[in-house]
Enzyme design. Sequence first.
Site, PDB file in Angstrom:
ATOM      1  N   ASP A   1       0.848  -1.199   0.000  1.00 22.21           N
ATOM      2  CA  ASP A   1       0.000   0.000   0.000  1.00 22.21           C
ATOM      3  C   ASP A   1       0.881   1.246   0.000  1.00 22.21           C
ATOM      4  O   ASP A   1       2.032   1.204   0.425  1.00 22.21           O
ATOM      5  CB  ASP A   1      -0.948   0.021   1.204  1.00 22.21           C
ATOM      6  CG  ASP A   1      -2.195   0.848   0.935  1.00 22.21           C
ATOM      7  OD1 ASP A   1      -3.269   0.264   0.694  1.00 22.21           O
ATOM      8  OD2 ASP A   1      -2.087   2.102   0.927  1.00 22.21           O
TER       9      ASP A   1
ATOM     10  N   GLU B   1     -14.409  -8.694  -7.459  1.00 24.17           N
ATOM     11  CA  GLU B   1     -14.644  -9.175  -6.096  1.00 24.17           C
ATOM     12  C   GLU B   1     -16.082  -8.863  -5.683  1.00 24.17           C
ATOM     13  O   GLU B   1     -16.579  -7.776  -5.940  1.00 24.17           O
ATOM     14  CB  GLU B   1     -13.643  -8.501  -5.152  1.00 24.17           C
ATOM     15  CG  GLU B   1     -13.756  -8.950  -3.716  1.00 24.17           C
ATOM     16  CD  GLU B   1     -13.748 -10.465  -3.563  1.00 24.17           C
ATOM     17  OE1 GLU B   1     -12.787 -11.114  -4.040  1.00 24.17           O
ATOM     18  OE2 GLU B   1     -14.706 -11.012  -2.996  1.00 24.17           O
ATOM     19  N   PHE B   2     -16.709  -9.837  -5.000  1.00 26.55           N
ATOM     20  CA  PHE B   2     -18.113  -9.669  -4.600  1.00 26.55           C
ATOM     21  C   PHE B   2     -18.305  -9.642  -3.091  1.00 26.55           C
ATOM     22  O   PHE B   2     -19.440  -9.663  -2.615  1.00 26.55           O
ATOM     23  CB  PHE B   2     -18.964 -10.797  -5.200  1.00 26.55           C
ATOM     24  CG  PHE B   2     -19.053 -10.743  -6.705  1.00 26.55           C
ATOM     25  CD1 PHE B   2     -20.015  -9.977  -7.340  1.00 26.55           C
ATOM     26  CD2 PHE B   2     -18.141 -11.431  -7.486  1.00 26.55           C
ATOM     27  CE1 PHE B   2     -20.084  -9.911  -8.722  1.00 26.55           C
ATOM     28  CE2 PHE B   2     -18.200 -11.373  -8.872  1.00 26.55           C
ATOM     29  CZ  PHE B   2     -19.172 -10.610  -9.500  1.00 26.55           C
TER      30      PHE B   2
ATOM     31  N   ARG C   1     -18.761  -8.609   0.805  1.00 25.33           N
ATOM     32  CA  ARG C   1     -19.497  -7.503   1.434  1.00 25.33           C
ATOM     33  C   ARG C   1     -18.815  -7.133   2.735  1.00 25.33           C
ATOM     34  O   ARG C   1     -18.410  -8.034   3.490  1.00 25.33           O
ATOM     35  CB  ARG C   1     -20.939  -7.937   1.759  1.00 25.33           C
ATOM     36  CG  ARG C   1     -21.795  -8.230   0.564  1.00 25.33           C
ATOM     37  CD  ARG C   1     -22.986  -9.079   0.968  1.00 25.33           C
ATOM     38  NE  ARG C   1     -22.562 -10.320   1.622  1.00 25.33           N
ATOM     39  CZ  ARG C   1     -23.368 -11.127   2.313  1.00 25.33           C
ATOM     40  NH1 ARG C   1     -24.646 -10.837   2.443  1.00 25.33           N
ATOM     41  NH2 ARG C   1     -22.911 -12.229   2.880  1.00 25.33           N
TER      42      ARG C   1
ATOM     43  N   PHE D   1     -32.102  -8.807  -0.024  1.00 22.60           N
ATOM     44  CA  PHE D   1     -32.153  -7.460  -0.597  1.00 22.60           C
ATOM     45  C   PHE D   1     -33.585  -6.985  -0.822  1.00 22.60           C
ATOM     46  O   PHE D   1     -33.878  -6.258  -1.742  1.00 22.60           O
ATOM     47  CB  PHE D   1     -31.297  -7.370  -1.877  1.00 22.60           C
ATOM     48  CG  PHE D   1     -29.832  -7.375  -1.565  1.00 22.60           C
ATOM     49  CD1 PHE D   1     -29.119  -6.195  -1.533  1.00 22.60           C
ATOM     50  CD2 PHE D   1     -29.180  -8.546  -1.249  1.00 22.60           C
ATOM     51  CE1 PHE D   1     -27.780  -6.178  -1.184  1.00 22.60           C
ATOM     52  CE2 PHE D   1     -27.842  -8.553  -0.896  1.00 22.60           C
ATOM     53  CZ  PHE D   1     -27.132  -7.358  -0.865  1.00 22.60           C
TER      54      PHE D   1
ATOM     55  N   ALA E   1     -36.946  -3.110   3.186  1.00 20.48           N
ATOM     56  CA  ALA E   1     -37.210  -1.684   2.939  1.00 20.48           C
ATOM     57  C   ALA E   1     -36.442  -0.840   3.949  1.00 20.48           C
ATOM     58  O   ALA E   1     -36.232  -1.256   5.085  1.00 20.48           O
ATOM     59  CB  ALA E   1     -38.711  -1.423   3.063  1.00 20.48           C
TER      60      ALA E   1
ATOM     61  N   GLY F   1     -26.566   2.565   0.213  1.00 22.20           N
ATOM     62  CA  GLY F   1     -25.405   3.457   0.289  1.00 22.20           C
ATOM     63  C   GLY F   1     -24.150   2.619   0.211  1.00 22.20           C
ATOM     64  O   GLY F   1     -24.149   1.545  -0.393  1.00 22.20           O
TER      65      GLY F   1
ATOM     66  N   CYS G   1     -19.872   0.972  -2.727  1.00 18.76           N
ATOM     67  CA  CYS G   1     -19.979   0.320  -4.049  1.00 18.76           C
ATOM     68  C   CYS G   1     -21.253   0.668  -4.832  1.00 18.76           C
ATOM     69  O   CYS G   1     -21.155   1.182  -5.949  1.00 18.76           O
ATOM     70  CB  CYS G   1     -19.864  -1.188  -3.884  1.00 18.76           C
ATOM     71  SG  CYS G   1     -18.225  -1.698  -3.370  1.00 18.76           S
TER      72      CYS G   1
ATOM     73  N   LYS H   1     -21.649   4.377  -6.407  1.00 15.56           N
ATOM     74  CA  LYS H   1     -20.665   4.745  -7.443  1.00 15.56           C
ATOM     75  C   LYS H   1     -20.736   3.791  -8.635  1.00 15.56           C
ATOM     76  O   LYS H   1     -20.590   4.214  -9.783  1.00 15.56           O
ATOM     77  CB  LYS H   1     -19.247   4.787  -6.860  1.00 15.56           C
ATOM     78  CG  LYS H   1     -18.568   3.446  -6.678  1.00 15.56           C
ATOM     79  CD  LYS H   1     -17.091   3.576  -6.312  1.00 15.56           C
ATOM     80  CE  LYS H   1     -16.445   2.226  -5.989  1.00 15.56           C
ATOM     81  NZ  LYS H   1     -16.312   1.300  -7.087  1.00 15.56           N
TER      82      LYS H   1
HETATM   83  P1  NAD Z   1     -10.114   1.251  -0.349  1.00 11.98           P
HETATM   84  O1  NAD Z   1     -10.203   2.665  -0.703  1.00 11.98           O
HETATM   85  O2  NAD Z   1     -10.575   0.754   0.986  1.00 11.98           O
HETATM   86  O3  NAD Z   1      -8.605   0.744  -0.512  1.00 11.98           O
HETATM   87  C1  NAD Z   1      -7.781   1.028  -1.591  1.00 11.98           C
HETATM   88  C2  NAD Z   1      -6.342   0.995  -1.083  1.00 11.98           C
HETATM   89  O4  NAD Z   1      -5.465   1.068  -2.215  1.00 11.98           O
HETATM   90  C3  NAD Z   1      -5.977   2.198  -0.193  1.00 11.98           C
HETATM   91  O5  NAD Z   1      -5.452   1.714   1.032  1.00 11.98           O
HETATM   92  C4  NAD Z   1      -4.941   2.972  -1.010  1.00 11.98           C
HETATM   93  O6  NAD Z   1      -3.950   3.589  -0.200  1.00 11.98           O
HETATM   94  C5  NAD Z   1      -4.356   1.866  -1.852  1.00 11.98           C
HETATM   95  N1  NAD Z   1      -3.689   2.308  -3.096  1.00 11.98           N
HETATM   96  C6  NAD Z   1      -4.139   3.165  -4.034  1.00 11.98           C
HETATM   97  N2  NAD Z   1      -3.262   3.261  -5.054  1.00 11.98           N
HETATM   98  C7  NAD Z   1      -2.234   2.441  -4.755  1.00 11.98           C
HETATM   99  C8  NAD Z   1      -1.029   2.079  -5.412  1.00 11.98           C
HETATM  100  N3  NAD Z   1      -0.709   2.593  -6.613  1.00 11.98           N
HETATM  101  N4  NAD Z   1      -0.207   1.212  -4.810  1.00 11.98           N
HETATM  102  C9  NAD Z   1      -0.501   0.705  -3.610  1.00 11.98           C
HETATM  103  N5  NAD Z   1      -1.643   0.972  -2.942  1.00 11.98           N
HETATM  104  C10 NAD Z   1      -2.492   1.832  -3.507  1.00 11.98           C
HETATM  105  O7  NAD Z   1     -10.899   0.483  -1.493  1.00 11.98           O
HETATM  106  P2  NAD Z   1     -11.766  -0.859  -1.376  1.00 11.98           P
HETATM  107  O8  NAD Z   1     -13.048  -0.587  -0.690  1.00 11.98           O
HETATM  108  O9  NAD Z   1     -10.895  -1.961  -0.903  1.00 11.98           O
HETATM  109  O10 NAD Z   1     -12.117  -1.100  -2.909  1.00 11.98           O
HETATM  110  C11 NAD Z   1     -11.148  -1.511  -3.844  1.00 11.98           C
HETATM  111  C12 NAD Z   1     -11.860  -1.917  -5.117  1.00 11.98           C
HETATM  112  O11 NAD Z   1     -12.673  -3.073  -4.868  1.00 11.98           O
HETATM  113  C13 NAD Z   1     -12.802  -0.864  -5.684  1.00 11.98           C
HETATM  114  O12 NAD Z   1     -12.787  -0.937  -7.085  1.00 11.98           O
HETATM  115  C14 NAD Z   1     -14.151  -1.292  -5.164  1.00 11.98           C
HETATM  116  O13 NAD Z   1     -15.201  -0.854  -5.976  1.00 11.98           O
HETATM  117  C15 NAD Z   1     -14.028  -2.792  -5.215  1.00 11.98           C
HETATM  118  N6  NAD Z   1     -14.877  -3.508  -4.271  1.00 11.98           N
HETATM  119  C16 NAD Z   1     -15.046  -3.021  -2.998  1.00 11.98           C
HETATM  120  C17 NAD Z   1     -15.838  -3.731  -2.097  1.00 11.98           C
HETATM  121  C18 NAD Z   1     -16.061  -3.228  -0.687  1.00 11.98           C
HETATM  122  O14 NAD Z   1     -16.934  -3.736  -0.014  1.00 11.98           O
HETATM  123  N7  NAD Z   1     -15.321  -2.235  -0.209  1.00 11.98           N
HETATM  124  C19 NAD Z   1     -16.440  -4.948  -2.479  1.00 11.98           C
HETATM  125  C20 NAD Z   1     -16.219  -5.422  -3.768  1.00 11.98           C
HETATM  126  C21 NAD Z   1     -15.434  -4.704  -4.656  1.00 11.98           C
END
Ligand code: NAD
Length: 450
Positions: A30, A151-152, A154, A252, A255, A260, A263, A266
């Site tokens: 990270d 990734e799916f 939650r 899902f 009600a 929100g 995911c 956006k």
């Molecule tokens: P997040 O914002 O919690 O984490 C992203 C991490 O990536 C951050 O810690 C950031 O510092 C790091 N990062 C960014 N650029 C980087 C780089 N170049 N090198 C190293 N680290 C870097 O995001 P998230 O919630 O884990 O979501 C990640 C992706 O997964 C998104 O596309 C999201 O839509 C998808 N997703 C999220 C969820 C969820 O429940 N949060 C579920 C399924 C899919």
Amino acid sequence: MHIAMIGAGYVGLVSATCFADFGHDVVCIDKDPDRLNALRQGKIPIFEPGLEDLAKSNAEAGRLRFGDDVGKAARGADIVFLAVGTPSRHGDGYADLTFVYEAARDIAPHLAGFTVVVTKSTVPVGTGDEVERIIRDANPAAEFTVVSNPEFLREGSAIEDFKRPDRIIVGTDDTRAQAIMEDVYRPLGANNTPVLFVDRRTAELTKYASNAFLAMKITFINEMADLCERVGADVLGVARGMGMDARIGNRFLDAGPGYGGSCFPKDSTALTNMAQDSDSPLRLVETTVAINDQRRRAMARKVIRACGGRVRGRRIGILGLTFKPGTDDMREAPSIPIIRTLLDAGAVIRAYDPAANAAAHHTLREIEICDDPYDVAQDAIGLAVITEWEEFKSLDLERLGRQMDPMSNVLVDLRNMFDPAEVSKAGLTYEAVGRGNLNRASEAIKFAAE
Ligand code: NAD
């Protein structure tokens, strides 16, 4: 199998930990130094049940490491997962792919031997092509293939979701990559998890289609709840009856105040933009987005109405701030627009959340955050439950009522989590979502025990 996970957020951290638990050797990278410092000290910077212990045991076993040396991690990896954020681009709602492309540029010069580069982030159709182009331009000699593996999981049940998913979607036409992806997920074979191989663009779209469909399902039952209130029906019964149809399914269909989280909002907007640009608008999803946007303010108006219509200078208590229980994630939480609308109407807001009090201090500076749910009720004319945290079920309702303004003590249950009879017995006035039957006092619908 050697894995490099780029991104240690919700998805990267959970995926890295679970892959390590499967027995793979995982380095999680990270860019955020604070996050890395915490992780290296065994502290998990997000609230996710079970994650801290699982990460700790795998780190102790030497299978899970955290760092910022992307070059070393990429060089030693059979698979590099890109699990960085794809937030909504400010102003236009397109997916912001800056982090994905930056990560692709970061790893490109270091790939050594045949490497599978996997986009785990949710990305619009065609992003895999661009990631491939970026790596090829930066390192023409690299031997690699780009795979989509959305990734799916939650938040709140992320480990269980990762280890027992309904399916794994892998987008690739490359047989070598297919074999490696089968290997990395082989431990899930014991759970009979289906792995669906499709082409890359299909995999990318499948993720958006799934999220949009779920957002639509939530929005459908929310509108049905409004109708229930008008016609004297009970949305719990409607949802239950609908859900017994295997073609519909019972999930899902709760009600509430609208979807929100990090995911659905956006991703639905990014999908509608993508569809518009492809001259194939998705009108159902566009309407879903519009209805959901309006719903949060409508819920605030519902609270105001339940409190007698005038809230200027009066206290309203909020129970639950996160977009759902089991997480500290405040991204796109319905609580934010609901509270802002109440503040616009002049209400004085106190709130409590079991996990997000710290995050809420930053997001909602205008309100008072309490460490105790009973403090929230002090002198309030109404209480609104916005997130259905399990612990709220054991609140002493009579005690809450005693704390409240003696002239008005309404409990607005935006998650339908309380038993209306219990609330009335405690001397509170109850207002739910879509329970028009409650106005017909004698006809309460009784369900068979769960
Ligand atoms: P997040 O914002 O919690 O984490 C992203 C991490 O990536 C951050 O810690 C950031 O510092 C790091 N990062 C960014 N650029 C980087 C780089 N170049 N090198 C190293 N680290 C870097 O995001 P998230 O919630 O884990 O979501 C990640 C992706 O997964 C998104 O596309 C999201 O839509 C998808 N997703 C999220 C969820 C969820 O429940 N949060 C579920 C399924 C899919």
